[in-house]
Design an enzyme around this catalytic site. Structure first.
Site, PDB file in Angstrom:
ATOM      1  CB  CYS A  64       3.026  -6.537  -4.510  1.00 49.38           C
ATOM      2  SG  CYS A  64       4.038  -6.313  -3.076  1.00 49.38           S
TER       3      CYS A  64
HETATM    4  C1  LIG Z   1       2.015  -3.860   0.283  1.00 48.33           C
HETATM    5  S1  LIG Z   1       1.191  -3.923   1.806  1.00 48.33           S
HETATM    6  C2  LIG Z   1       0.440  -2.340   1.873  1.00 48.33           C
HETATM    7  C3  LIG Z   1       1.324  -1.272   2.466  1.00 48.33           C
HETATM    8  C4  LIG Z   1       0.628   0.024   2.730  1.00 48.33           C
HETATM    9  N1  LIG Z   1       0.012   0.606   1.573  1.00 48.33           N
HETATM   10  C5  LIG Z   1       1.611   1.034   3.323  1.00 48.33           C
HETATM   11  O1  LIG Z   1       1.967   1.991   2.654  1.00 48.33           O
HETATM   12  O2  LIG Z   1       2.024   0.856   4.487  1.00 48.33           O
HETATM   13  C6  LIG Z   1      -0.203  -4.926   1.467  1.00 48.33           C
HETATM   14  C7  LIG Z   1      -1.132  -5.109   2.656  1.00 48.33           C
HETATM   15  O3  LIG Z   1      -2.279  -5.865   2.253  1.00 48.33           O
HETATM   16  C8  LIG Z   1      -2.740  -6.559   3.385  1.00 48.33           C
HETATM   17  N2  LIG Z   1      -3.642  -7.641   2.956  1.00 48.33           N
HETATM   18  C9  LIG Z   1      -3.316  -8.802   2.332  1.00 48.33           C
HETATM   19  N3  LIG Z   1      -4.418  -9.529   2.085  1.00 48.33           N
HETATM   20  C10 LIG Z   1      -5.459  -8.822   2.579  1.00 48.33           C
HETATM   21  C11 LIG Z   1      -6.858  -9.058   2.654  1.00 48.33           C
HETATM   22  N4  LIG Z   1      -7.375 -10.172   2.155  1.00 48.33           N
HETATM   23  N5  LIG Z   1      -7.641  -8.123   3.246  1.00 48.33           N
HETATM   24  C12 LIG Z   1      -7.106  -6.997   3.764  1.00 48.33           C
HETATM   25  N6  LIG Z   1      -5.788  -6.719   3.724  1.00 48.33           N
HETATM   26  C13 LIG Z   1      -4.977  -7.623   3.141  1.00 48.33           C
HETATM   27  C14 LIG Z   1      -1.462  -7.052   4.043  1.00 48.33           C
HETATM   28  O4  LIG Z   1      -1.682  -7.351   5.403  1.00 48.33           O
HETATM   29  C15 LIG Z   1      -0.527  -5.856   3.813  1.00 48.33           C
HETATM   30  O5  LIG Z   1      -0.514  -5.016   4.952  1.00 48.33           O
END
Ligand SMILES: C[S@@+](CC[C@H](N)C(=O)[O-])C[C@H]1O[C@@H](n2cnc3c(N)ncnc32)[C@H](O)[C@@H]1O
Length: 440
Positions: free
Chosen positions: A91
């Site tokens: 985000c």
């Molecule tokens: C807002 S966090 C999600 C939190 C999760 N839903 C929770 O409740 O714990 C967003 C996640 O997206 C992952 N992320 C960012 N870019 C990504 C990518 N290209 N592929 C996979 N994951 C990704 C980050 O590592 C992060 O853990």
């Protein structure tokens, strides 16, 4: 573990969203994230709930249907249908946090402007992978979670358009009824006034499902009710294993200790805290609960403690709550990943220090059994701040079950205790056939 309805968690992080769905009786078929620490933390804690565990994978590489199908065949054979796809694509692109800082950097260097633009665009586009997974898996429901600021972002209408015009790989139109809104975590038993944007999609052609409605709200849990039973510690405390000083008081503390069995019942993990200099400790001690950096009493204290205090350089207008002391009698304000930089916004209500990793986790409604073994303190703060509070996620999952008779029949709710003590789901579980039956 019973054959509950099944979900896939994209951008799963440490597993806040997953944990909420597990609590309501869903089973996880696949969880993916590209951050090694997040995947490690997820698997330390939630792997028991499914054999495969979370995957380390860059979802931006899955930018077409064929790539997703091959990915599933290779890494998650058998996952070609599921009941719910959930996810919180990153985000930062939509967030208002840190905008001033980025702006200041951008003004001083044009290349940085390009860099941030590109980076934000890439992040915003990650919702594309999420949309394409829906097109491949055709779940009964999906849940897209994000920061509330997404609703004011230029890209928001395109996101709504995208999820209103989904097409399967063979070009069939997939109609989902969308419900979008902001919700506040404290309404769902989380001791925090965190707001989240949620878009829920229900496949129009499924039988046995009606409108999604947010579940009923309850009384807010206060910071004292959430943290009051944890042992007092000093700034800089780094012992990862401690003992509770006494018994839990109240529902929330009882719930947070669920899942500990045997000798672990007396142990509290990861109650570790940042180090502060003596000026900061003196300042924290003078702040009253609820007071913040911009308050005149705090400004006076900063200068009296040290006329050259390092905090003096921060503008009072721009950093009104650079320091903020928690109030024991209310839910906390939003716990964010900024905790990885400093914890000044979360000064303990009656100890002169900032919050520990365990306290941040409790404010997010992660139970004490959810541990950060092998993960640095800074990373633990980031993973915690990035998560959807599990109890809030559980409320959204319950909303889906309340609206969907077929899934409701399959789900049996679990406690945190059950999650950590049930045997793992195996690859050849019979839930696949049941789901096929209800998803048709
Ligand atoms: C807002 S966090 C999600 C939190 C999760 N839903 C929770 O409740 O714990 C967003 C996640 O997206 C992952 N992320 C960012 N870019 C990504 C990518 N290209 N592929 C996979 N994951 C990704 C980050 O590592 C992060 O853990």
């Amino acid at each position: 573990m019973p054959d509950g309805p099944a979900f896939v968690d994209l951008f799963c992080g440490a597993g806040g969203l997953s944990l909420g769905f597990l609590l309501e009786g869903f089973n996880c078929l696949l969880a993916v994230d590209n951050d090694p620490s997040a995947v490690a933390c997820y698997n330390t804690n939630l792997r028991g709930s499914f054999d495969r565990g979370a995957f380390l994978y860059d979802l931006s590489r899955l930018d077409n249907h064929e790539a997703i199908v091959s990915f599933l065949e290779l890494y998650a054979p058998g996952v070609r249908r599921c009941d719910v796809v959930v996810g919180g694509p990153p985000c930062q692109g939509f967030s208002v946090v840190g905008k001033n800082k980025i702006q200041a950097l951008v003004q001083s260097d044009n290349n940085l402007e390009m860099y941030w633009k590109k980076r934000n665009e890439e992040r915003c586009m990650l919702y594309e992978s999420f949309a394409m997974f829906i097109e491949v898996l055709e779940p009964r429901w999906f849940l897209f979670e994000n920061v509330p600021a997404i609703m004011g972002h230029d890209i928001f209408p395109s996101i709504i358009d995208r999820f209103s015009s989904l097409l399967t790989p063979d070009g069939r139109k997939l109609d989902y009824r969308l419900v979008c809104s902001k919700y506040i975590a404290s309404s769902y038993g989380v001791p925090q006034n965190r707001k989240r944007f949620i878009m829920i999609g229900r496949r129009e052609d499924i039988k046995g499902a009606g409108e999604w409605k947010p579940p009923e709200t309850g009384m807010p849990v206060t910071v004292l009710e959430a943290l009051g039973d944890l042992p007092p510690v000093r700034e800089g405390h780094r012992e990862r294993v401690m003992f509770y000083p006494g018994s839990p008081a109240g529902n929330y503390q009882h719930r947070m200790r669920e899942g500990m069995v045997g000798f672990e019942k007396g142990i509290v993990y990861d109650h570790i805290c940042r180090t502060h200099n003596k000026d900061d400790v003196a300042l924290f001690a003078r702040m009253s609960p609820g007071s913040r950096f911009a308050d005149s009493e705090v400004q006076r204290a900063v200068r009296e403690i040290n006329p050259e205090h390092k905090l003096i350089k921060y503008s009072v207008e721009k950093f009104r709550d650079k320091l903020h002391r928690l109030r024991p009698d209310e839910p906390a304000w939003t716990v964010t990943a900024h905790l990885q930089k400093d914890c000044y916004k979360f000064i303990h209500y009656n100890q002169p220090r900032t919050v520990t990793v365990r306290e941040a986790a409790r404010l997010q409604s992660f139970p004490d059994r959810f541990v950060f073994t092998g993960i640095s303190m800074i990373t633990s703060f980031r993973l915690t701040g990035n998560a959807v509070p599990p109890l809030m996620a559980a409320a959204f999952a319950r909303g889906i079950l309340d609206a969907d008779v077929c899934l409701n029949m399959l789900a049996s709710r679990r406690s945190f205790q059950d999650i950590w003590n049930e045997p793992a789901v195996t690859e050849n579980w019979s839930g696949e056939q049941i789901r096929q039956g209800v998803s048709g």
